[in-house]
Write an enzyme that holds these catalytic residues in place. Structure first.
Site, PDB file in Angstrom:
ATOM      1  N   TYR A 208     -11.958  -5.296  -9.303  1.00 58.76           N
ATOM      2  CA  TYR A 208     -12.263  -4.859  -7.948  1.00 58.76           C
ATOM      3  C   TYR A 208     -12.888  -3.473  -7.854  1.00 58.76           C
ATOM      4  O   TYR A 208     -13.698  -3.208  -6.961  1.00 58.76           O
ATOM      5  CB  TYR A 208     -11.002  -4.949  -7.087  1.00 58.76           C
ATOM      6  CG  TYR A 208     -10.415  -6.331  -7.151  1.00 58.76           C
ATOM      7  CD1 TYR A 208     -11.092  -7.419  -6.600  1.00 58.76           C
ATOM      8  CD2 TYR A 208      -9.217  -6.567  -7.828  1.00 58.76           C
ATOM      9  CE1 TYR A 208     -10.578  -8.700  -6.690  1.00 58.76           C
ATOM     10  CE2 TYR A 208      -8.700  -7.854  -7.929  1.00 58.76           C
ATOM     11  CZ  TYR A 208      -9.382  -8.917  -7.360  1.00 58.76           C
ATOM     12  OH  TYR A 208      -8.887 -10.174  -7.472  1.00 58.76           O
TER      13      TYR A 208
ATOM     14  N   GLU B 128     -15.136  22.412   2.008  1.00 51.96           N
ATOM     15  CA  GLU B 128     -15.707  21.524   0.991  1.00 51.96           C
ATOM     16  C   GLU B 128     -16.870  20.701   1.544  1.00 51.96           C
ATOM     17  O   GLU B 128     -17.278  19.709   0.944  1.00 51.96           O
ATOM     18  CB  GLU B 128     -14.602  20.657   0.394  1.00 51.96           C
ATOM     19  CG  GLU B 128     -13.634  21.532  -0.404  1.00 51.96           C
ATOM     20  CD  GLU B 128     -12.505  20.790  -1.074  1.00 51.96           C
ATOM     21  OE1 GLU B 128     -12.016  19.792  -0.512  1.00 51.96           O
ATOM     22  OE2 GLU B 128     -12.102  21.234  -2.162  1.00 51.96           O
TER      23      GLU B 128
END
Length: 203
Positions: free
Chosen positions: A123, A77
Site C-alpha cells: 500500500y 516551516e
C-alpha cells in the site's frame, strides 16, 4: 442544505484531518503544520496553532512569491511546503507531523536514503511511492530547508531525520491517507526489526 464553496470544503477537510490526527496522537501540541493551494495562494496553518482545536482563523495566507498577504504569522516551516509546491503542479496540499513510528524510523541508519521504508505491504508504494530521508537540520532552519530542496526530487515522500514526515498530494484528504499509510508501514517495519524477523519484501 447550502453547498460549500471550494475554499470552504478545503477548510472543512483541513479541520477534520487536523482533529483526527491530534485525537489519534499523530500530532501533538503545536508541532504539526498543513497547507493547501487555492486560486494562486497558499493557505498554511499559523505559527503556534494546534491541530486539536484548529479553526479557519488559524491559517495564514501567502502568495506564490512567498509574501504573507493575510491571516496569522505562517508556520516557520513554510519553506518545506513551498519546495513541494514548486516541485510539481500535481501537489496541491502538504501535511507535516511528528508521527511516532515515522520519526522513530528516521533515527536509524539507512543504506539507501532515497528509499528507507521496506515494502512489506503493497500500500505504501501504491499510495506514495518511495520515501526518502532528509538529513537533519534544526526545525525552521535554512540548513533544513536546503537539505529538503536537495532531496526533494529523489523520492515521492519524505521523513526529516529525527523530526518527522512531510507528504504532498493532490489534496489534503489524499495527503492524509498517505501520511497514515506511511505511519502504518514504519510501524510494521519497526515491529519486525524488533522481533528479529527476516521478513520477505514484496515486489
Amino acid at each position: 442544505m447550502m453547498q460549500m464553496t471550494s475554499l470552504e470544503q478545503k477548510f472543512y477537510d483541513a479541520i477534520w484531518i487536523a482533529k483526527a490526527l491530534f485525537d489519534r496522537d499523530k500530532a501533538t501540541g503545536s508541532s504539526a503544520n498543513m497547507s493547501f493551494l487555492h486560486e494562486g495562494k497558499i493557505y498554511i496553518t499559523g505559527s503556534g496553532t494546534c491541530f486539536g482545536n484548529l479553526t479557519q482563523e488559524d491559517f495564514s495566507i501567502i502568495n506564490m512569491d512567498g509574501e504573507h498577504v493575510g491571516g496569522l504569522k505562517p508556520s516557520k516551516e513554510f519553506p518545506l511546503h513551498k519546495t513541494l509546491y514548486d516541485k510539481s503542479p500535481s501537489i496541491q496540499a502538504v501535511i507535516h507531523t511528528h508521527s511516532f513510528y515515522s520519526t522513530l524510523w528516521s533515527c536509524l541508519k539507512h543504506e539507501n536514503e532515497k528509499d528507507i521504508v521496506p515494502s512489506y505491504t503493497p500500500y505504501l508504494r501504491i499510495k506514495i511511492g518511495t520515501i526518502g530521508l532528509v538529513p537533519y537540520g534544526k526545525p525552521g532552519s535554512q540548513k533544513l530547508f536546503d537539505y529538503f530542496a536537495e532531496r526533494v526530487n529523489d523520492s515521492d515522500g519524505y521523513i526529516l531525520k529525527n523530526h518527522g514526515p512531510v507528504i504532498g498530494d493532490k489534496d489534503l484528504v489524499a495527503a492524509f491517507y498517505d501520511l497514515e499509510e506511511l505511519e502504518e508501514s514504519t510501524k510494521i517495519a519497526w515491529e519486525l526489526r524488533n522481533e528479529g524477523e527476516l521478513a520477505e519484501l514484496i515486489d
